[in-house]
Motif scaffolding. Structure first.
Motif, PDB file in Angstrom:
ATOM      1  N   SER A   1      46.290  50.681  87.352  1.00 40.98           N
ATOM      2  CA  SER A   1      45.793  50.521  88.955  1.00 40.98           C
ATOM      3  C   SER A   1      45.540  52.163  89.411  1.00 40.98           C
ATOM      4  O   SER A   1      44.443  52.224  90.547  1.00 40.98           O
ATOM      5  CB  SER A   1      46.224  50.186  89.623  1.00 40.98           C
ATOM      6  OG  SER A   1      46.977  48.579  89.392  1.00 40.98           O
TER       7      SER A   1
ATOM      8  N   ARG B   1      54.350  45.972  82.856  1.00 35.19           N
ATOM      9  CA  ARG B   1      53.761  45.856  83.987  1.00 35.19           C
ATOM     10  C   ARG B   1      53.655  47.589  84.490  1.00 35.19           C
ATOM     11  O   ARG B   1      52.631  47.632  85.161  1.00 35.19           O
ATOM     12  CB  ARG B   1      55.487  45.906  84.543  1.00 35.19           C
ATOM     13  CG  ARG B   1      55.310  45.306  86.659  1.00 35.19           C
ATOM     14  CD  ARG B   1      57.054  45.624  87.260  1.00 35.19           C
ATOM     15  NE  ARG B   1      57.221  44.621  87.243  1.00 35.19           N
ATOM     16  CZ  ARG B   1      58.636  43.680  87.265  1.00 35.19           C
ATOM     17  NH1 ARG B   1      58.993  44.707  88.358  1.00 35.19           N
ATOM     18  NH2 ARG B   1      59.080  42.569  86.781  1.00 35.19           N
TER      19      ARG B   1
ATOM     20  N   SER C   1      42.317  54.119  88.449  1.00 36.34           N
ATOM     21  CA  SER C   1      41.164  52.677  89.239  1.00 36.34           C
ATOM     22  C   SER C   1      41.347  53.154  90.524  1.00 36.34           C
ATOM     23  O   SER C   1      39.977  53.372  90.648  1.00 36.34           O
ATOM     24  CB  SER C   1      40.810  51.206  89.078  1.00 36.34           C
ATOM     25  OG  SER C   1      41.271  50.570  87.621  1.00 36.34           O
ATOM     26  N   PHE C   2      42.023  53.205  91.264  1.00 36.44           N
ATOM     27  CA  PHE C   2      42.005  53.568  92.720  1.00 36.44           C
ATOM     28  C   PHE C   2      41.133  55.454  92.808  1.00 36.44           C
ATOM     29  O   PHE C   2      40.491  55.746  92.867  1.00 36.44           O
ATOM     30  CB  PHE C   2      43.502  54.259  92.941  1.00 36.44           C
ATOM     31  CG  PHE C   2      43.468  53.992  94.989  1.00 36.44           C
ATOM     32  CD1 PHE C   2      43.241  53.251  95.091  1.00 36.44           C
ATOM     33  CD2 PHE C   2      43.720  55.559  94.930  1.00 36.44           C
ATOM     34  CE1 PHE C   2      43.172  54.264  96.747  1.00 36.44           C
ATOM     35  CE2 PHE C   2      44.263  55.528  96.553  1.00 36.44           C
ATOM     36  CZ  PHE C   2      43.451  54.959  97.335  1.00 36.44           C
TER      37      PHE C   2
ATOM     38  N   LEU D   1      49.666  48.350  83.554  1.00 38.66           N
ATOM     39  CA  LEU D   1      48.851  47.740  85.119  1.00 38.66           C
ATOM     40  C   LEU D   1      49.203  48.725  86.058  1.00 38.66           C
ATOM     41  O   LEU D   1      48.559  49.573  86.755  1.00 38.66           O
ATOM     42  CB  LEU D   1      49.398  46.665  84.933  1.00 38.66           C
ATOM     43  CG  LEU D   1      49.570  45.457  84.074  1.00 38.66           C
ATOM     44  CD1 LEU D   1      49.852  44.039  85.312  1.00 38.66           C
ATOM     45  CD2 LEU D   1      47.466  44.706  83.902  1.00 38.66           C
ATOM     46  N   TRP D   2      50.221  49.528  86.010  1.00 34.96           N
ATOM     47  CA  TRP D   2      50.565  50.253  87.471  1.00 34.96           C
ATOM     48  C   TRP D   2      49.876  51.693  87.097  1.00 34.96           C
ATOM     49  O   TRP D   2      48.979  52.523  88.185  1.00 34.96           O
ATOM     50  CB  TRP D   2      52.211  50.030  87.765  1.00 34.96           C
ATOM     51  CG  TRP D   2      52.573  51.400  88.562  1.00 34.96           C
ATOM     52  CD1 TRP D   2      53.001  52.998  88.083  1.00 34.96           C
ATOM     53  CD2 TRP D   2      52.069  51.295  89.470  1.00 34.96           C
ATOM     54  NE1 TRP D   2      53.053  53.812  89.291  1.00 34.96           N
ATOM     55  CE2 TRP D   2      52.955  52.606  90.103  1.00 34.96           C
ATOM     56  CE3 TRP D   2      52.027  50.694  90.849  1.00 34.96           C
ATOM     57  CZ2 TRP D   2      52.793  52.557  91.874  1.00 34.96           C
ATOM     58  CZ3 TRP D   2      52.195  50.412  92.361  1.00 34.96           C
ATOM     59  CH2 TRP D   2      52.285  51.960  92.794  1.00 34.96           C
TER      60      TRP D   2
END
Length: 459
Positions: free
Chosen positions: A11, A4, A14-15, A7-8
């Protein structure tokens, strides 16, 4: 948890990359800015947004780290200083040390728990542990065996399984007030046993707002005294039966001796012998009467005839009864603070017996032409202390500890000569204690003695 977090982070990266591309395309194609300027502006704006997001995340992490450090510091003796979030290696080492300490403490607690369980299983006394809500959290095997309890009694109230209101009331009183209690518990059949129960509080380590110590519960220890009570009953019955059996021949001996003295034998030798017979039969009769009185007082079936009594009336009645004895030995009685309105609750006949015994001893063992002082002192509106002081020979310290024992005499020869039975002070002790009071003595050799006893006051 690890996936988790990964993935955070993906993210966020990528953002940020998408925001960078969007701003650069907008500036380069729509606003016709140079590639360098559009790239620079896109980088600055993206960096500011990324910094803002990272700051929010690091604040949360720092809060968590702060709580972890606080916990570690409270359990670890070593000093921990983490200046930035990069020093995770130091934190990891401290957490490893903390983990080792936790394991050691868990093992220590486990050993202590095993030791405690072994002690509880090996005890012959029953142990009952109740929490602050009045529910059972532990009962050892001995208690289950003694009271025929079911295997599982946890989280049930004592009244549900033991069926005794006195026990429930005592536990509740200790939980509310914190006072340790001790009492006898008689359980009917099928248990049919008598226990001495001691209830003590379990102090809590936490304190309330008023900084007063609280209670986590109570421990009740059950000592079986069934056999002792049976032996005590046998002893009491034996004393009572023997005393009754002795009274009949004693009455006959005394009666015939008195008759012969008055009407029969006239020779001097016969008269002398008959006087000796009568003297010793009188003494035996008094011993039997005192033994019967003690047996009656100790009996649980004995009913006291209690009522409110003025202390002044109590003292006046006994003094009037002993008037001839005072005059015969020319003894002066002093009452410096004679009470007028202090009342006690008790059996008048037996409280008079207490005063009579103490004053009679003061007359017998006091000096000729001496003085006896009676003091009455009210203490904290709860009890009255009555003292009888004589100016006799006094009592040694080694005798004071045994003075209230049956048949114990300080001066055996003189006691018999004065007609004492050796039971008077024992009777005093039993009567006073049955009325909820205390009795003790203070004495100095050659200067006299002071006997004190207390009685609860009623308002």
């Amino acid at each position: 948890m690890k996936l988790r977090i990964q993935l955070w982070w993906i993210s966020i990266i990528s953002f940020s990359f998408l925001i960078f591309l969007f701003i650069q395309v907008f500036l380069y194609f729509l606003l016709k800015r140079s590639f360098f300027i559009s790239t620079l502006l896109s980088f600055l704006i993206t960096s500011w947004l990324t910094y803002f997001l990272m700051k929010r995340i690091t604040q949360s992490i720092e809060e968590v780290l702060g709580k972890i450090l606080k916990i570690i510091k409270s359990y670890s003796k070593s000093s921990i200083k983490i200046k930035s979030i990069r020093e995770f290696n130091t934190l990891a080492k401290e957490i490893e040390q903390f983990e080792i300490q936790i394991k050691n403490r868990i093992e220590e607690i486990s050993r202590e728990t095993d030791y405690l369980n072994a002690v509880l299983k090996g005890m012959g006394e029953g142990v009952l542990v109740v929490d602050e809500s009045g529910k059972i959290i532990l009962a050892n095997d001995a208690l289950k065996r003694l009271l025929f309890l079911p295997p599982d009694v946890s989280y049930r109230r004592p009244l549900e399984i033991i069926r005794n209101a006195r026990l429930e009331e005592a536990i509740r009183e200790t939980l509310q007030k914190g006072d340790n209690l001790s009492f006898e518990l008689n359980l009917p059949l099928p248990v049919g046993k008598t226990f001495e129960v001691n209830i003590v509080k379990i102090p809590s380590t936490e304190k309330s707002d008023e900084e007063k110590e609280g209670f986590r519960g109570v421990i009740a220890v059950f000592h079986e005294i069934t056999r002792l009570k049976e032996l005590e009953k046998i002893r009491q019955d034996f004393v009572a039966n023997v005393s009754h059996e002795l009274r009949t021949p004693l009455s006959a001996i005394k009666g015939y001796a008195e008759t012969l003295l008055e009407e029969g034998l006239k020779s001097d030798v016969a008269q002398k012998f008959l006087q000796i017979i009568k003297k010793h039969s009188d003494r035996l009769e008094k011993i039997v009467d005192d033994l019967l009185l003690l047996s009656k007082i100790e009996s649980q079936e004995f009913q006291w005839n209690k009522d409110s009594i003025f202390v002044s009336d109590l003292i006046s009645g006994v003094l009037e009864f002993l008037r001839d004895s005072f005059e015969k030995k020319n003894v002066t009685v002093s009452i410096p603070n004679f009470p007028s309105n202090i009342k006690v609750y008790g059996d008048r006949q037996y409280l008079e017996q207490v005063l009579f015994n103490l004053l009679d001893n003061a007359i017998k063992y006091g000096r000729e032409n001496g003085m006896i002082k009676i003091s009455v002192l009210e203490r904290d509106d709860k009890e009255v202390e009555i003292s009888v002081t004589d100016d006799g020979m006094g009592i040694s310290q080694e005798d004071i500890s045994r003075i209230f024992e049956r048949f114990y005499r300080v001066d055996k020869g003189r006691s018999r000569e004065l007609g004492g039975t050796g039971l008077g002070l024992s009777i005093v002790k039993h009567i006073v204690q049955a009325h909820g009071g205390r009795v003790w003595v203070e004495s100095t050799l050659g200067k006299g003695s002071t006997f004190h006893f207390t009685l609860p006051i009623i308002k």
